[in-house]
Scaffold this motif. Structure first.
Motif, PDB file in Angstrom:
ATOM      1  N   ASP A 170      58.018  25.768  33.159  1.00 42.14           N
ATOM      2  CA  ASP A 170      58.376  26.214  34.513  1.00 42.14           C
ATOM      3  C   ASP A 170      57.162  26.324  35.428  1.00 42.14           C
ATOM      4  N   SER A 209      64.647  24.984  23.523  1.00 44.67           N
ATOM      5  CA  SER A 209      64.995  24.253  24.748  1.00 44.67           C
ATOM      6  C   SER A 209      65.628  22.912  24.399  1.00 44.67           C
ATOM      7  N   ARG A 247      59.107  27.991  27.451  1.00 42.30           N
ATOM      8  CA  ARG A 247      59.892  27.877  28.678  1.00 42.30           C
ATOM      9  C   ARG A 247      59.044  28.187  29.900  1.00 42.30           C
ATOM     10  N   TYR A 248      58.203  29.210  29.800  1.00 39.28           N
ATOM     11  CA  TYR A 248      57.322  29.599  30.905  1.00 39.28           C
ATOM     12  C   TYR A 248      56.314  28.481  31.208  1.00 39.28           C
ATOM     13  N   THR A 261      59.496  30.688  21.962  1.00 34.95           N
ATOM     14  CA  THR A 261      60.386  30.049  22.936  1.00 34.95           C
ATOM     15  C   THR A 261      60.131  30.512  24.369  1.00 34.95           C
ATOM     16  N   ASP A 262      59.809  31.787  24.554  1.00 32.35           N
ATOM     17  CA  ASP A 262      59.593  32.303  25.911  1.00 32.35           C
ATOM     18  C   ASP A 262      58.371  31.678  26.565  1.00 32.35           C
ATOM     19  N   GLN A 278      59.430  21.441  34.377  1.00 34.25           N
ATOM     20  CA  GLN A 278      60.478  22.030  33.541  1.00 34.25           C
ATOM     21  C   GLN A 278      60.875  21.163  32.353  1.00 34.25           C
ATOM     22  N   THR A 279      59.945  20.328  31.899  1.00 39.77           N
ATOM     23  CA  THR A 279      60.243  19.487  30.735  1.00 39.77           C
ATOM     24  C   THR A 279      58.946  19.128  30.017  1.00 39.77           C
TER      25      THR A 279
END
Length: 263
Positions: A72, A153, A68-69, A64-65, A209-210
């Motif tokens: 971003d 997410s 997300r990174y 997950t990290d 971010q998606t």
């Protein structure tokens, strides 16, 4: 018994005749079609190689990290492995349960008529109206969740193409009057849905971010299996099966025509 007959100038199949000149001409047709097929297949192969290069260069993510990174930092193309779960769920009260998506179809056992050709004991043919019944779709309704979560997410429901629906249940209702047949008919309701949790891989573009719209989800496949599946190149095999069938159809059509211009 075969209707095939061999003749000095060709072959007689009853409905049509194939001459030796037509056979020679058909060889040219096959050669041209094969040449066109090779050119098209080379383009398909080039497209597949370009796609494979994209797959091989894509980032591989399984937590997950990093996911997300990647969104971003606009990492671009990526394979991401994780759990797809419902944030909110839907259902119909009469069946209960929880689903990301559910479909309800009402069907009615309607009376139909069709004209059929029959034959009497003397071999004389005649037409007769036959009555039969089958389940007709009367109405379809569906519901879906507002949001889904993938790899930790949350996204709008439409972001990821969900797995296909599976059968849930069938409920039978009271007979209703049918304006089609003018009689009371049986009614049933069929339910199909998408469960609330799956594990699998997506191939997408991580940016702003998606993820990409309409991202495909490959159920029960890890990243390596998904890459192998996408690189399989099955489109080339399908193309040649269809192209060879087309060549056969063209040759048969050519034989069936009255090709007097070859005489």
């Amino acid at each position: 018994m075969s209707r095939y007959k061999h003749r000095n100038n060709g072959f007689d199949f009853g409905d049509f005749e194939i001459t030796k000149r037509e056979i020679l001409a058909s060889v040219s047709i096959i050669a041209v079609m094969l040449l066109i097929g090779v050119l098209i297949s080379s383009k398909i192969s080039e497209h597949q190689l370009d796609a494979n290069e994209v797959y091989n260069k894509a980032v591989k993510i399984d937590n997950t990290d990093l996911f997300r990174y990647g969104m971003d930092t606009n990492v671009g193309n990526a394979f991401v492995y994780g759990d797809l779960v419902a944030v909110d769920t839907v259902t119909y009260p009469e069946i209960g349960g929880e689903y990301i998506y559910i479909n309800k179809t009402e069907k009615r056992y309607e009376r139909h008529e069709r004209e059929v050709t029959k034959e009497d004991s003397d071999g004389n043919k005649y037409k007769e109206t036959e009555v039969y019944y089958e389940w007709d779709v009367e109405e379809t309704d569906s519901k879906h969740a507002n949001e889904i979560m993938f790899c930790g997410s949350v996204f709008p429901y439409s972001k990821i193409n969900l797995p296909g629906t599976s059968y849930i249940d069938t409920l039978y209702g009271d007979r209703v009057y049918s304006w089609k047949s003018g009689e009371y008919v049986k009614v049933k309701f069929e339910y199909y849905g998408v469960n609330t949790q799956y594990t699998g891989t997506i191939f997408t573009d991580l940016r702003n971010q998606t993820i990409s719209d309409n991202t495909n989800f490959y159920v029960d496949k890890n990243i390596e299996e998904t890459v192998e599946y996408l690189e399989a190149g099955g489109g080339l095999i399908i193309f040649w099966i269809l192209w060879i069938a087309l060549i056969g159809g063209c040759v048969f059509g050519f034989y069936y025509l009255d090709n007097k211009w070859l005489e």
